[in-house]
Design a protein around this motif. Structure first.
Motif, PDB file in Angstrom:
ATOM      1  N   ALA A   1       7.686  56.319  58.624  1.00  0.00           N
ATOM      2  CA  ALA A   1       9.078  56.306  58.193  1.00  0.00           C
ATOM      3  C   ALA A   1      10.018  56.844  59.272  1.00  0.00           C
ATOM      4  O   ALA A   1      11.117  56.306  59.477  1.00  0.00           O
ATOM      5  N   ARG A   2       9.628  57.908  59.956  1.00  0.00           N
ATOM      6  CA  ARG A   2      10.517  58.525  60.937  1.00  0.00           C
ATOM      7  C   ARG A   2      10.846  57.558  62.065  1.00  0.00           C
ATOM      8  O   ARG A   2      12.011  57.392  62.451  1.00  0.00           O
ATOM      9  N   THR A   3       9.819  56.904  62.603  1.00  0.00           N
ATOM     10  CA  THR A   3      10.033  55.949  63.689  1.00  0.00           C
ATOM     11  C   THR A   3      10.824  54.746  63.202  1.00  0.00           C
ATOM     12  O   THR A   3      11.737  54.264  63.891  1.00  0.00           O
ATOM     13  N   THR A   4      10.470  54.264  62.021  1.00  0.00           N
ATOM     14  CA  THR A   4      11.159  53.096  61.478  1.00  0.00           C
ATOM     15  C   THR A   4      12.639  53.366  61.246  1.00  0.00           C
ATOM     16  O   THR A   4      13.497  52.541  61.575  1.00  0.00           O
ATOM     17  N   ALA A   5      12.956  54.524  60.690  1.00  0.00           N
ATOM     18  CA  ALA A   5      14.356  54.865  60.435  1.00  0.00           C
ATOM     19  C   ALA A   5      15.155  54.898  61.731  1.00  0.00           C
ATOM     20  O   ALA A   5      16.285  54.389  61.801  1.00  0.00           O
ATOM     21  N   GLN A   6      14.572  55.497  62.771  1.00  0.00           N
ATOM     22  CA  GLN A   6      15.288  55.589  64.042  1.00  0.00           C
ATOM     23  C   GLN A   6      15.453  54.212  64.685  1.00  0.00           C
ATOM     24  O   GLN A   6      16.502  53.912  65.281  1.00  0.00           O
ATOM     25  N   ALA A   7      14.444  53.356  64.550  1.00  0.00           N
ATOM     26  CA  ALA A   7      14.545  52.003  65.110  1.00  0.00           C
ATOM     27  C   ALA A   7      15.616  51.190  64.387  1.00  0.00           C
ATOM     28  O   ALA A   7      16.395  50.464  65.021  1.00  0.00           O
ATOM     29  N   LEU A   8      15.677  51.315  63.071  1.00  0.00           N
ATOM     30  CA  LEU A   8      16.692  50.592  62.304  1.00  0.00           C
ATOM     31  C   LEU A   8      18.096  51.065  62.667  1.00  0.00           C
ATOM     32  O   LEU A   8      19.012  50.252  62.847  1.00  0.00           O
ATOM     33  N   TRP A   9      18.268  52.373  62.764  1.00  0.00           N
ATOM     34  CA  TRP A   9      19.574  52.918  63.123  1.00  0.00           C
ATOM     35  C   TRP A   9      19.973  52.477  64.532  1.00  0.00           C
ATOM     36  O   TRP A   9      21.122  52.095  64.781  1.00  0.00           O
ATOM     37  N   ALA A  10      19.007  52.537  65.459  1.00  0.00           N
ATOM     38  CA  ALA A  10      19.301  52.139  66.833  1.00  0.00           C
ATOM     39  C   ALA A  10      19.758  50.685  66.900  1.00  0.00           C
ATOM     40  O   ALA A  10      20.668  50.337  67.669  1.00  0.00           O
ATOM     41  N   GLY A  11      19.152  49.829  66.090  1.00  0.00           N
ATOM     42  CA  GLY A  11      19.561  48.434  66.066  1.00  0.00           C
ATOM     43  C   GLY A  11      20.986  48.265  65.568  1.00  0.00           C
ATOM     44  O   GLY A  11      21.781  47.519  66.150  1.00  0.00           O
ATOM     45  N   CYS A  12      21.322  48.971  64.505  1.00  0.00           N
ATOM     46  CA  CYS A  12      22.683  48.898  63.954  1.00  0.00           C
ATOM     47  C   CYS A  12      23.703  49.434  64.953  1.00  0.00           C
ATOM     48  O   CYS A  12      24.750  48.818  65.176  1.00  0.00           O
TER      49      CYS A  12
ATOM     50  N   ASP B   1      11.084  56.118  50.991  1.00  0.00           N
ATOM     51  CA  ASP B   1      10.727  55.439  49.742  1.00  0.00           C
ATOM     52  C   ASP B   1       9.991  54.130  50.042  1.00  0.00           C
ATOM     53  O   ASP B   1       9.031  53.774  49.346  1.00  0.00           O
ATOM     54  N   ALA B   2      10.442  53.431  51.081  1.00  0.00           N
ATOM     55  CA  ALA B   2       9.766  52.196  51.479  1.00  0.00           C
ATOM     56  C   ALA B   2       8.356  52.488  51.976  1.00  0.00           C
ATOM     57  O   ALA B   2       7.411  51.745  51.682  1.00  0.00           O
ATOM     58  N   GLU B   3       8.201  53.588  52.722  1.00  0.00           N
ATOM     59  CA  GLU B   3       6.872  53.980  53.197  1.00  0.00           C
ATOM     60  C   GLU B   3       5.964  54.306  52.012  1.00  0.00           C
ATOM     61  O   GLU B   3       4.791  53.888  51.973  1.00  0.00           O
ATOM     62  N   ALA B   4       6.492  55.042  51.039  1.00  0.00           N
ATOM     63  CA  ALA B   4       5.699  55.403  49.863  1.00  0.00           C
ATOM     64  C   ALA B   4       5.267  54.171  49.084  1.00  0.00           C
ATOM     65  O   ALA B   4       4.203  54.175  48.432  1.00  0.00           O
TER      66      ALA B   4
ATOM     67  N   GLN C   1      15.920  46.320  49.717  1.00  0.00           N
ATOM     68  CA  GLN C   1      17.270  45.852  49.396  1.00  0.00           C
ATOM     69  C   GLN C   1      18.302  46.947  49.672  1.00  0.00           C
ATOM     70  O   GLN C   1      19.394  46.681  50.206  1.00  0.00           O
ATOM     71  N   ARG C   2      17.960  48.193  49.327  1.00  0.00           N
ATOM     72  CA  ARG C   2      18.878  49.297  49.588  1.00  0.00           C
ATOM     73  C   ARG C   2      19.089  49.500  51.089  1.00  0.00           C
ATOM     74  O   ARG C   2      20.218  49.746  51.543  1.00  0.00           O
ATOM     75  N   LEU C   3      18.020  49.399  51.857  1.00  0.00           N
ATOM     76  CA  LEU C   3      18.146  49.562  53.302  1.00  0.00           C
ATOM     77  C   LEU C   3      19.053  48.496  53.905  1.00  0.00           C
ATOM     78  O   LEU C   3      19.900  48.786  54.760  1.00  0.00           O
ATOM     79  N   ARG C   4      18.874  47.275  53.469  1.00  0.00           N
ATOM     80  CA  ARG C   4      19.721  46.193  53.988  1.00  0.00           C
ATOM     81  C   ARG C   4      21.187  46.452  53.669  1.00  0.00           C
ATOM     82  O   ARG C   4      22.068  46.251  54.518  1.00  0.00           O
TER      83      ARG C   4
ATOM     84  N   ASP D   1      33.047  59.084  54.392  1.00  0.00           N
ATOM     85  CA  ASP D   1      33.162  57.705  53.920  1.00  0.00           C
ATOM     86  C   ASP D   1      31.817  56.988  53.996  1.00  0.00           C
ATOM     87  O   ASP D   1      31.424  56.252  53.077  1.00  0.00           O
ATOM     88  N   LEU D   2      31.101  57.191  55.097  1.00  0.00           N
ATOM     89  CA  LEU D   2      29.794  56.553  55.246  1.00  0.00           C
ATOM     90  C   LEU D   2      28.794  57.101  54.231  1.00  0.00           C
ATOM     91  O   LEU D   2      27.992  56.340  53.660  1.00  0.00           O
ATOM     92  N   LEU D   3      28.834  58.402  53.985  1.00  0.00           N
ATOM     93  CA  LEU D   3      27.936  58.995  53.001  1.00  0.00           C
ATOM     94  C   LEU D   3      28.238  58.458  51.603  1.00  0.00           C
ATOM     95  O   LEU D   3      27.315  58.185  50.826  1.00  0.00           O
ATOM     96  N   ASP D   4      29.516  58.288  51.280  1.00  0.00           N
ATOM     97  CA  ASP D   4      29.886  57.714  49.979  1.00  0.00           C
ATOM     98  C   ASP D   4      29.323  56.301  49.834  1.00  0.00           C
ATOM     99  O   ASP D   4      28.862  55.919  48.751  1.00  0.00           O
ATOM    100  N   LEU D   5      29.363  55.529  50.917  1.00  0.00           N
ATOM    101  CA  LEU D   5      28.804  54.178  50.879  1.00  0.00           C
ATOM    102  C   LEU D   5      27.302  54.227  50.605  1.00  0.00           C
ATOM    103  O   LEU D   5      26.771  53.448  49.793  1.00  0.00           O
ATOM    104  N   ASN D   6      26.592  55.141  51.272  1.00  0.00           N
ATOM    105  CA  ASN D   6      25.153  55.270  51.054  1.00  0.00           C
ATOM    106  C   ASN D   6      24.833  55.697  49.633  1.00  0.00           C
ATOM    107  O   ASN D   6      23.906  55.172  49.002  1.00  0.00           O
ATOM    108  N   MET D   7      25.598  56.638  49.106  1.00  0.00           N
ATOM    109  CA  MET D   7      25.358  57.111  47.751  1.00  0.00           C
ATOM    110  C   MET D   7      25.615  56.009  46.723  1.00  0.00           C
ATOM    111  O   MET D   7      24.925  55.920  45.703  1.00  0.00           O
TER     112      MET D   7
END
Length: 210
Positions: free
Chosen positions: A163-174, A152-155, A96-99, A79-85
Motif C-alpha cells: 500500500a505504501r509504495t502504491t499510494a506514493q506511485a499514484l500520487w506521483a502520477g497525479c 483498504d484496497a490492499e486489505a 472506485q474511491r481511489l479513482r 478544500d482537498l480534504l473535504d473532497l476526499n471525505m
C-alpha cells in the motif's frame, strides 16, 4: 471548484467593509504575486496595490505575508480534504474511491493552478513562523485520507504491491500531470481529459490486480 477571476493590478481604492470578500481578494491576489515574484519578491505593498488597498488596510486582515501564504495553504488543503471525505462517504469499493479521489485532486490542481503551485511546488523554507509545520500537518492529514483508501484496497487483495509504495506511485502520477500541464502550457498537449483518463487507466492497470 473554479479559479478566482483575475483582478486588475493597482485598481482604485475600495470602500471599507466586505470582510470575507476582501480577504478572498487578498488571497487570490497574493497567490498570483507569490507565483510571479516568488516569496521573497512578494511584498505587502504589491499585494495591497493589486486589490486597491493601502498597506495599512491590508494589515487589518493579515499581520504579514507569511500569514497570507499560510492561509492560502490552509484553505487549499482543507478544500482537498473535504473532497476526499466526500468520496469516503459515497458508496463504492476502494478502487472506485481511489479513482474519484485522484480525479478530484487533478481537477483541483487545474482549477486552482496558483494555489497548487504554492502548496506543492514551493520551497518549505518560505513557510515561516510556524506556518511550515502547520501546513505539513494539514498536508499529512490529506495524504493520510488517501493512503487509508489504498490500504483498504490492499486489505481487499486488490494491489499488486504494498500500500505504501502504491499510494506514493499514484500520487506521483497525479502530481506529474498537473505540474507539467500548468507549468508547460505551451507544450502541444493532447486533450486534457483524454490524457488524464489515459494516465489513470495506465496507473490502475499497472498497480491493481485485474
Amino acid at each position: 471548484m473554479t479559479a478566482a477571476p483575475a483582478l486588475n493590478p493597482r485598481s482604485q481604492r475600495k470602500p471599507k467593509g466586505e470582510g470575507h470578500a476582501r480577504r478572498a481578494e487578498i488571497l487570490a491576489a497574493a497567490e498570483r504575486i507569490f507565483v510571479e515574484h516568488g516569496y521573497e519578491g512578494a511584498t505587502i505593498r504589491k499585494i495591497a496595490d493589486e486589490v486597491g488597498l493601502s498597506s495599512t488596510a491590508l494589515y487589518m486582515h493579515f499581520a504579514e505575508k507569511g500569514e497570507i501564504l499560510h492561509e492560502i495553504c490552509r484553505q487549499a488543503f482543507s478544500d482537498l480534504l473535504d473532497l476526499n471525505m466526500a468520496v469516503v462517504a459515497e458508496p463504492g469499493g476502494p478502487e472506485q474511491r481511489l479513482r474519484r479521489m485522484m480525479r478530484d485532486y487533478i481537477d483541483f490542481g487545474f482549477a486552482n493552478p496558483n494555489a497548487y503551485r504554492l502548496i506543492y511546488m514551493t520551497r518549505p523554507v518560505e513557510l515561516q513562523h510556524g506556518a511550515q509545520s502547520a501546513a505539513q500537518e494539514m498536508g499529512a492529514s490529506l495524504y493520510r485520507s488517501f493512503e487509508q483508501v489504498v490500504e483498504d484496497a490492499e486489505a481487499g487483495g486488490l494491489l499488486r504491491g504494498d500500500a505504501r509504495t502504491t499510494a506514493q506511485a499514484l500520487w506521483a502520477g497525479c502530481h506529474g500531470v498537473v505540474s507539467l500541464m500548468i507549468t508547460k502550457p505551451y507544450f502541444d498537449w493532447v486533450d486534457r481529459d483524454t490524457l488524464v483518463a489515459t494516465l489513470l487507466d495506465g496507473l490502475f492497470a499497472g498497480l491493481m490486480k485485474p
